[in-house]
Enzyme design. Structure first.
Site, short mmCIF file in Angstrom:
data_model
loop_
_atom_site.label_atom_id
_atom_site.label_comp_id
_atom_site.label_asym_id
_atom_site.label_seq_id
_atom_site.Cartn_x
_atom_site.Cartn_y
_atom_site.Cartn_z
N LYS A 71 0.85 -1.20 0.00
CA LYS A 71 0.00 0.00 0.00
C LYS A 71 0.88 1.25 0.00
CE LYS A 71 -4.01 1.90 2.55
NZ LYS A 71 -4.90 1.70 3.72
N SER A 146 -9.75 1.72 2.72
CA SER A 146 -8.86 2.46 1.85
C SER A 146 -7.80 1.60 1.15
CB SER A 146 -8.14 3.53 2.67
OG SER A 146 -7.33 2.93 3.67
N SER A 170 -9.98 -0.62 6.99
CA SER A 170 -9.39 -0.43 5.67
C SER A 170 -8.68 -1.64 5.08
CB SER A 170 -8.42 0.75 5.70
OG SER A 170 -9.15 1.94 5.72
#
Lengths: 481, 481
Positions: A71, A146, A170
């Site tokens: 990420k 996210s 997330s």
């Protein structure tokens, strides 16, 4: 099955047996990325050169030669780390996050940095400052967020596994939407050093994988005390793969009645209850329990998280790195225009909210109150875990919604209703697929455990995964070109 | 009719702790390095970095607290103080807000009316910010540069109660505080290098009134003298404002040393809302009682105790004891001297007289002189033995001060040995008598004073080496009956 559909442990076997080489593995994944990422858009940046260079090294360790997506809020030395924000679009950290360092030591290879909601704020990856990511199961739908890029990359075969971060769900929510496994570890179990902070007291890094065993393998590689993070806990590090065994006999599982009585999609509810039934048949003891304070969790979360975010994001002022607005004649204007032009709407919304709840006249009414609620929620969980080994709920109230469908931010916040209390309490939880809805979209089931109960969670999740027998189902990405 | 006013002064003193590394990382705290060379991702607050407390900082803060009679908090935490400024990398300062490490202390000062106790409200730990350097003047600067070497340098802020009633008391408080910190060796208290900085809150109120008047905060005072002068100016200013029927405005004022006045910096309407909240990246501190006791037991003797002991143990006058305990180094020199030569008053006289005069003349610190107590003791023994006269001793002393050479070596090298050979002195005395008939005439006619002149001539002839007692006796024998 294609090579890119394999799990980490399956790839590992083939690499160890020298059936395939690391370069072949990389070729396969980059070919897959070239083929589908124009449609999925999971990656913000690819690190092809670095990856092939790594492939030439003598890689050893539990993840030797395994290609992963990271990420884009985890610092990677010399490689752009943008948090999918325009304000950091040119930022290259001079150091590696502890998890990145640990993955390197374990021999893993980074394929690229995954797209996300800007600064991890959002539940759809539509808030990325650059572009939206699409759900590999249906490109019209959101991958969740996210960590949407990480989850989509794994689901689309664009990475063998990924790291995400979870502040209010997330990791778990996008894992649920993308039909993969996402684990949010206990707060303090994985070092946050190098994770660009959203809300420091809630953030936690965790694995997103194709199956539960992979989750244990990745978790093994990233846990452990880090002297660079004073909130990282000093405990003996268990081997989480030892919990990968089929056995739920006598396990006491609680179903929080408050969760199931909420307005949730009937297919989601039914899928989760069916899965629970199977665990019961396999010997688990299932009872309804009460988690009375849970209904306040979301409210507390949307005070605490923005409060910390407003402070954590104050450093992006254009002085030292990242984007700087040229349209300013003095320092204070430079701060303002830089931040105004560099941040997206959701980030601005939360900064303003956070600034408001921390300001001197409102601190007691909001922030302090939210912290008190936080204590109550922790106590509720502690009480339940004295009696029950694990709790089970849906991961999300619905399956993946359509991109652009959720226009009201408050409605979007509701997507986190089952995941947020876990971050508030600092406990671990996993999301794994329990089935599919009539539209063919994955449904996620969440297993929650006590502090440092990751082992127990993994064992139950693995058992359930075997019972459900859907783990080899992969998204068929409709490639547009 | 004129109102009589009472002055109320409270001081906030920032002291840089003398640790080798910064408060939250291991960068060096050394002064004067090239800009931005003592920095790392942590003290620069780069995205993803986390602070880890340097335990030495906590230790020094506790030592300061113990020496200032504070209660040491068993539970303490760090907070964030949020504000934007280019020299503050994270846009918040990690400081302590509601739970400082030390509280409720006091310090004793000398005033014109005798001893007085000044309350210490609290001592807390915090990190320093960087330094801005403006090209050109601050209002017409073409650009500003930032040096982050100072960021993360550990400070303690010592906040007094508003117990001081005159600028002189404020100065006495500062002097005493500095002395204590220096004795503890927790800070070098160098005001020029910014290791000790002081802000003052000052207000006046009609005598007898209970409520405080509106205060002004004074900043930017770089010496003890400046503190006293600024306070004196400010008290007068406020008296004039009230005297003409106006109200004192609450504001921050800066002391301008060249104009000899305080100038308004910013008014209350611009007062900051720092939005303090608990620093989530640092776990709260639980201070071990045992450790505090160990620190307490290992505290060095503090100036006041030492001064009292000098009076009782060495029978010194109070004045001597005060001068000798002004700095730790001076007190150590004295005690070394007494160990080498058992005459406290004698040793004290030399240190307070010749030594301090030389220190002043050379404009050096006590520690920089080469003199040791042992050398002083040896010199005094040479005087006792008649090897050198008290006059010669002054020459020897100066040489020891500069070179650190042994007094015997100095006497040897410079040929300063006292002449006590009577026949040799007599030879010179006779010569002087025949060379100075007028003086001899004066003596014979009863002007006894003239004998001093002849003694001087003999000393001159022998370059001070003649035994003065002997010279005197011989002259008297020969010229007076």
């Amino acid at each position: 099955m294609e090579l890119y559909d394999l799990t980490i442990h399956e790839l590992k076997e083939r690499l160890v047996d020298q059936e395939i080489s690391v370069t072949e593995v990389l070729n396969t994944f980059y070919e897959r990325i070239d083929q589908v990422d124009d449609s999925v858009r999971a990656y913000v940046s690819l690190t092809r050169d670095e990856a092939y260079q790594r492939a030439g090294e003598d890689l050893t360790g539990s993840l030797a030669g395994i290609p992963l997506a990271i990420k884009d809020n985890m610092s990677t030395e010399g490689i752009k780390t943008t948090c999918s924000s325009n304000i950091l679009n040119n930022y290259r950290p001079p150091y590696d996050a502890t998890v990145v360092k640990k993955l390197k030591e374990a021999g893993a290879i980074m394929l690229g940095k995954a797209n996300m909601d800007e600064f991890a704020m959002g539940s759809s990856t539509e808030n990325s400052g650059f572009f939206k990511t699409h759900n590999p199961w249906n490109l019209d739908h959101a991958p969740g967020g996210s960590s949407g890029g990480s989850a989509a990359a794994v689901a689309a075969g664009e990475a063998a596994g990924a790291l995400g971060s979870d502040t209010g769900g997330s990791i778990r929510q996008p894992a649920a939407y993308c039909g993969v496994v996402g684990l949010k570890p206990t707060y303090g179990n994985v070092s946050r050093y190098g994770l660009v902070a959203f809300a420091s007291s809630l953030d936690q890094i965790g694995p997103i994988t194709k199956d539960v065993k992979d989750s244990a393998i990745l978790l093994n590689a990233i846990t452990g005390h880090d002297p660079m993070d004073s909130t990282s806990v000093k405990i003996d590090k268990p081997d989480y793969t030892e919990f990968i065994k089929e056995d739920v006999k006598g396990l006491k599982i609680g179903l929080p009645e408050e969760y199931f009585s909420l307005e949730i999609n009937s297919e989601v509810k039914e899928s989760v209850l069916t899965a629970v039934k199977k665990m019961e048949e396999a010997g688990a003891i299932v009872e309804e329990v009460s988690l009375p304070s849970a209904e306040y969790a979301l409210a507390a979360y949307y005070i605490i998280a923005p409060a910390e975010a407003s402070s954590n994001l104050a450093r992006y002022d254009g002085v030292r790195y990242g984007f700087r607005s040229e349209q300013a004649s003095n320092v204070s204007e430079m701060f303002t225009t830089t931040r105004n032009q560099g941040f997206g709407d959701e980030v601005k919304r939360r900064i303003m909210l956070g600034t408001y709840v921390l300001s001197s006249g409102y601190y007691d009414a909001y922030y302090l109150k939210a912290q008190k609620v936080r204590t109550l929620i922790k106590e509720d969980f502690d009480k339940l875990f004295k009696e029950y080994d694990l709790l089970i709920s849906p991961t999300t109230p619905t399956t993946a919604f359509k991109l652009g469908e959720m226009s009201d931010p408050l409605e979007m916040y509701q997507m986190d209703i089952f995941t947020v209390p876990i971050n508030i309490a600092g406990i671990p939880a996993i999301s794994l697929p329990s089935g599919f809805d009539s539209a063919g979209l994955p449904i996620g089931l969440q297993i929650m455990g006590p502090h440092f109960g990751e082992g127990k969670i993994l064992q139950a999740a693995y058992t359930l995964e075997q019972l459900l027998n859907i783990k080899d189902k992969r998204a068929k990405v409709e490639v547009s070109k | 009719m004129s109102v009589e006013y009472e002055v109320v002064i409270g001081l906030e003193v920032h002291a840089q702790l003398a640790t080798e590394s910064k408060i939250f990382c291991d960068c060096s705290t050394e002064f004067g390095a090239a800009p931005n060379t003592h920095v790392c991702p942590v003290c620069l607050g780069l995205p993803g970095t986390l602070p880890v407390l340097n335990k030495k900082v906590l230790e020094y803060a506790i030592m300061a607290g113990l020496a200032l009679n504070c209660e040491i908090s068993e539970y303490s935490k760090f907070d964030r103080k949020n504000y934007f400024y280019p020299d503050l990398p994270k846009a918040y300062q990690i400081s302590q807000f509601d739970l400082p490490i030390c509280e409720h202390g006091s310090i004793e000062i000398e005033t014109e009316e005798g001893k007085k106790e000044i309350g210490i409200t609290r001592i807390h730990m915090e990190e320093d910010a960087g330094k801005l350097i403006h090209e050109g003047s601050i209002d017409k600067s073409t650009g500003s540069l930032v040096d982050y070497n100072r960021t993360g340098v550990p400070l303690i802020e010592i906040v007094s109660e508003p117990d001081m009633r005159t600028p002189a008391e404020a100065r006495a408080y500062l002097t005493q505080l500095k002395k204590v910190l220096e004795y503890l060796e927790v800070s070098d208290c160098n005001m020029e290098e910014g290791s000790l900085r002081c802000d003052a809150n000052v207000s006046i109120r009609p005598v007898g009134q209970k409520e405080f008047g509106t205060k002004a905060e004074l900043k930017n005072m770089n010496s003890f003298k400046a503190v006293e002068k600024a306070l004196e100016y400010e008290v007068e200013r406020q008296k004039i404002v009230l005297g003409r029927g106006d109200e004192v405005v609450q504001e921050t004022r800066t002391w301008d040393d060249s104009l000899n006045k305080t100038i308004s910096m910013r008014g209350k309407e611009e007062a900051h809302d720092y939005r303090y909240f608990p620093e989530p990246d640092l776990v709260p501190m639980e201070v071990d009682k045992e450790w505090v006791k160990e620190l307490s037991d290992s505290l060095p003797e503090l100036p006041v105790e030492k001064m009292k002991r000098f009076v009782t143990a060495y029978g010194l006058p109070q004045y001597d004891a005060e001068v000798l305990t002004d700095t730790k180094a001076l007190a150590e020199l004295f005690e070394e001297g007494v160990t080498a030569y058992d005459d406290p008053k004698g040793v004290s006289n030399w240190i307070m007289g010749d030594f301090l005069r030389l220190v002043k003349e050379e404009n050096i610190a006590v520690e920089e002189s080469k003199l040791s107590g042992e050398l002083l003791g040896k010199m005094l023994q040479l005087m006792d033995a008649g090897t050198i006269s008290s006059k010669i001793a002054k020459t020897v002393f100066k040489e020891m001060f500069k070179t650190g050479k042994d007094p015997e070596t100095i006497v040897e090298e410079k040929g300063l040995k006292q002449i006590s050979d009577e026949s040799k002195i007599e030879e010179i005395v006779d010569q002087v008598i025949s060379d100075n008939p007028e003086a001899v005439e004066d003596i014979k006619s009863g002007k006894g004073k003239a004998i001093g002149f002849l003694v001087g001539q003999v000393m001159k002839e022998t370059r001070g080496k003649a035994n003065p007692g002997m010279v005197n006796q011989l002259l008297r024998d020969k010229l007076m009956d």
